[in-house]
Design an enzyme around this catalytic site. Structure first.
Site, PDB file in Angstrom:
ATOM      1  N   ASP A   1       0.400   6.386  -6.752  1.00  0.00           N
ATOM      2  CA  ASP A   1      -0.543   7.504  -6.634  1.00  0.00           C
ATOM      3  C   ASP A   1      -0.148   8.607  -7.595  1.00  0.00           C
ATOM      4  OD1 ASP A   1      -2.371   6.942  -4.775  1.00  0.00           O
ATOM      5  OD2 ASP A   1      -1.877   8.633  -3.492  1.00  0.00           O
TER       6      ASP A   1
ATOM      7  N   HIS B   1       1.433  11.346  -1.949  1.00  0.00           N
ATOM      8  CA  HIS B   1       0.159  11.114  -1.264  1.00  0.00           C
ATOM      9  C   HIS B   1      -0.630  12.412  -1.326  1.00  0.00           C
ATOM     10  CE1 HIS B   1      -2.837   9.406   1.081  1.00  0.00           C
ATOM     11  NE2 HIS B   1      -2.193   9.060   2.167  1.00  0.00           N
TER      12      HIS B   1
ATOM     13  N   GLU C   1       1.557   0.029  -5.475  1.00  0.00           N
ATOM     14  CA  GLU C   1       0.595   1.112  -5.661  1.00  0.00           C
ATOM     15  C   GLU C   1       1.306   2.391  -6.091  1.00  0.00           C
ATOM     16  OE1 GLU C   1      -3.218   3.107  -3.473  1.00  0.00           O
ATOM     17  OE2 GLU C   1      -1.644   2.251  -2.226  1.00  0.00           O
TER      18      GLU C   1
ATOM     19  N   HIS D   1       0.858  -1.193   0.000  1.00  0.00           N
ATOM     20  CA  HIS D   1       0.000   0.000   0.000  1.00  0.00           C
ATOM     21  C   HIS D   1       0.890   1.238   0.000  1.00  0.00           C
ATOM     22  CE1 HIS D   1      -2.335   3.116   2.414  1.00  0.00           C
ATOM     23  NE2 HIS D   1      -3.119   2.901   1.385  1.00  0.00           N
ATOM     24  N   ASN D   2       0.531   2.255  -0.800  1.00  0.00           N
ATOM     25  CA  ASN D   2       1.343   3.494  -0.849  1.00  0.00           C
ATOM     26  C   ASN D   2       2.832   3.177  -0.903  1.00  0.00           C
ATOM     27  OD1 ASN D   2      -1.026   4.832  -0.711  1.00  0.00           O
ATOM     28  ND2 ASN D   2      -0.694   5.775   1.276  1.00  0.00           N
TER      29      ASN D   2
ATOM     30  N   GLU E   1      -3.494   4.642  -8.614  1.00  0.00           N
ATOM     31  CA  GLU E   1      -4.502   5.473  -7.953  1.00  0.00           C
ATOM     32  C   GLU E   1      -4.412   6.790  -8.722  1.00  0.00           C
ATOM     33  OE1 GLU E   1      -7.426   6.337  -5.289  1.00  0.00           O
ATOM     34  OE2 GLU E   1      -6.356   4.429  -5.190  1.00  0.00           O
TER      35      GLU E   1
END
Length: 637
Positions: A204, A217, A202, A172-173, A251
């Site tokens: 973003d 983020h 991931e 995640h992230n 994302e």
């Protein structure tokens, strides 16, 4: 005699001048191929010289220090039980030991010979096909006597099932290396996750200056890195630890214009590694397998229309073309729709009565959200199309096999508790990703086990955050050669399964497990100790379906980290061994109410080797604490 001669041959040159100091002592231990913890050697050395108020030792002192550190009594007892003269194990005696104690029933003759050739340091003994105590020690401390099954260290599972039949190591992230609000974004996040065998990363993406998308983020003060630099790093490290496919979970917050730049970078940098069309049939009725997708990188993102429509567009120029996707936004009290907005204050956070039990059907329709997508990026999404999760019923009726859902941990946890069967039915058909709730701004993790229990394939964790959760993740994915894909048990793949982790019923295949905790060796000293002491205790924990969760604790051995001896037996009955992990955690008792972590090892229950085994220990950050280890006897049926 031979042992003596061998020993003196190696060390005598150092003692030309009669005595040696601490540095030379350590050099000699290295020369004898002994791994040691400096703190322990320092302490044993100091004890030897303190008696005489000098700073050097003679050859006999060195022999005593060597024996203290290397000649472990628990190994000697075992050796003597099979060696009639207590000096040598003939190959036949070693074979008997392997069969009786190590459950090495097949090829034990060949195995015994391999052990002698690999671990016997004394030439004459090796030539006679025998094993001295020195060789036995080296074998018992080696990876060949590790608690982790040898044949699970390589890919041994069937890799030809559809992708949704596997647990997939997921991060995640991935770009963050500390917290979620102001911490640095760094390419190292991607490198380190890929080197740990992570297969789903991931990214973003946000509009950046000069028409170059950036990764960070959103709505926070975390630093930014360019999208192209992230893809370059992925290109370089994607298959360093595993040849099986990597999935890039985008994302995506970019404008259509910068989405086209993203598509361009993906194609230019990844080249042939990027999957841009279906394998074989363009009508997709089931997902391809990890085997069929070896060395491929897949893009997971929202997509316009079907794969079939994408394939019809092949060869056409879609530059500048965009399309809109309409998504119905459902409000619910979790408000987890955007996993990326931890800083936005919640609207009405007071819960109304009766809202605790989730229905897998949304309560009230809200606004329709329109999302603009560049066709060029959309067409790079083949087998991993992100679809908003509506309900299990809706998915069953409408979702295609190549469409997957992301569900936030809070909502997912309620489904596990209240709709376990439907959740399992859903994950047997569709890839499901779980992500941490937005309020975990310090990058803390949830327990992944509860979501593996219902077959969720991508249980995304913050890889940068040490702790039990990442230890479970690392332990689970040691299996199958650490390739990042683990075949789910049959009851989580079968479309008509009625498995529920809260009520396993007929799916129970109980396993009786017994672990004799014998001793520890060169454990890390306590932070409170000025020398090499600790007050160690061992916790043995099982993680699995709720009724298999259990923790057992050994007694505390006072002020001994060098060679604590427990000789305690722990017995467990595990209902669903296929989902269980076992964790050995060594702690230092610093007061009656507090323990300090010293080291741990976690592995799948079904990867346990039977017999006398060493348990390697790892630090909080996942580094190996060589030579710190536990010594155990494992038995199960």
């Amino acid at each position: 005699m031979e042992e003596n001669r061998w020993f003196l041959n190696i060390i005598q040159d150092e003692f030309m001048n009669g005595k040696i100091g601490l540095d030379s002592t350590m050099k000699l231990l290295e020369k004898l191929h002994i791994t040691f913890d400096v703190a322990h050697v320092k302490h044993v050395f100091k004890k030897t010289v303190d008696k005489r108020k000098v700073h050097t030792i003679n050859i006999e002192d060195f022999r005593a220090i060597y024996r203290t550190i290397v000649h472990r009594t628990e190994f000697h007892e075992l050796f003597c039980a099979y060696s009639p003269n207590h000096k040598i194990l003939a190959d036949t005696e070693l074979i008997e030991f392997l069969k009786k104690e190590q459950f090495q029933t097949e090829d034990s003759e060949i195995r015994a010979l391999e052990i002698i050739l690999k671990y016997e340091p004394i030439d004459e003994v090796r030539k006679r096909r025998q094993l001295s105590f020195e060789g036995f020690i080296r074998y018992m401390s080696s990876e060949d006597s590790s608690i982790f099954k040898k044949d699970h260290r390589t890919v041994y599972q069937d890799m030809n099932h559809p992708l949704c039949d596997y647990f997939i190591s997921s991060s995640h992230n991935t770009y963050l290396i500390s917290d979620q609000l102001i911490g640095p974004s760094d390419l190292f996040g991607y490198i380190s996750a890929l080197l740990k065998g992570c297969r789903c990363l991931e990214i973003d993406c946000w509009d950046g200056s000069n028409n170059e998308p950036v990764v960070y983020h959103g709505h926070t003060l975390t630093s930014k890195i360019s999208f192209s630099s992230v893809i370059h790093v992925i290109d370089k490290y994607a298959f360093a630890a595993s040849e099986y496919p990597v999935i890039l979970s985008l994302e995506n917050h970019c404008s259509p214009k910068q989405q086209e730049v993203m598509a361009q970078h993906l194609e230019d940098i990844l080249g042939d590694k990027l999957l841009t069309s279906t394998i074989g049939d363009s009508v997709v009725t089931q997902l391809p397998s990890p085997e069929a997708l070896k060395f491929k990188i897949l893009i997971k993102n929202k997509k316009v229309g079907t794969i079939e429509e994408t394939m019809l567009r092949k060869g056409q120029d879609s530059h500048g073309e965009t399309a809109e996707i309409s998504e119905e936004e459902y409000s619910s009290e979790e408000d987890e729709t955007d996993e990326k907005a931890p800083l936005q204050p919640k609207g009405n956070s007071s819960k109304r009565k009766g809202e605790n039990k989730p229905s897998s059907t949304p309560r009230k329709k809200a606004k329709i959200k329109k999302i603009k997508i560049a066709i060029e990026l959309s067409d790079l999404v083949i087998y991993t199309k992100s679809e908003k999760f509506v309900s299990f019923e809706y998915s069953l009726a409408n979702q295609k096999c190549y469409e997957n859902n992301s569900i936030g941990e809070v909502k997912a946890r309620k489904f596990v508790k209240h709709s376990g069967n439907e959740f399992v039915s859903h994950t047997s058909r569709f890839i499901t990703r779980i992500y941490p709730k937005g309020t975990r701004t310090n990058s803390s993790n949830y327990n992944p086990q509860e979501f593996w229990n219902v077959g969720c394939q991508m249980v995304a964790l913050n890889f940068q955050t040490p702790g039990v959760q990442m230890e479970l993740q690392t332990g689970k994915f040691l299996d199958n050669g650490g390739c990042g894909y683990i075949l789910k048990p049959e009851f989580l793949r079968n479309h008509s399964s009625t498995f529920n982790p809260y009520n396993v019923g007929r799916y129970s295949k109980p396993m009786s497990l017994s672990i004799r905790l014998i001793s520890g060796h060169q454990l890390p000293p306590s932070n409170l100790s000025k020398t090499n002491k600790a007050d160690p205790l061992v916790q043995i924990e099982i993680y699995g379906v709720p009724e298999d969760q259990v923790k057992r604790k050994s007694s505390v051995i006072k002020s001994n980290a060098l060679s604590p001896r427990w000789d305690e037996t722990f017995s467990f009955t595990v209902q669903v061994p296929e989902l269980a992990l076992i964790r050995f955690c060594v702690e230092d008792e610093i007061s009656l109410v507090a323990n300090e972590f010293l080291g741990q090892y976690t592995l799948p229950l079904l990867s346990l080797s039977k017999g006398y085994r060493n348990v390697p220990l790892f630090s909080k950050n996942g580094g190996k604490l060589e030579p710190a280890s536990l010594f155990v006897y494992v038995w199960y049926y």
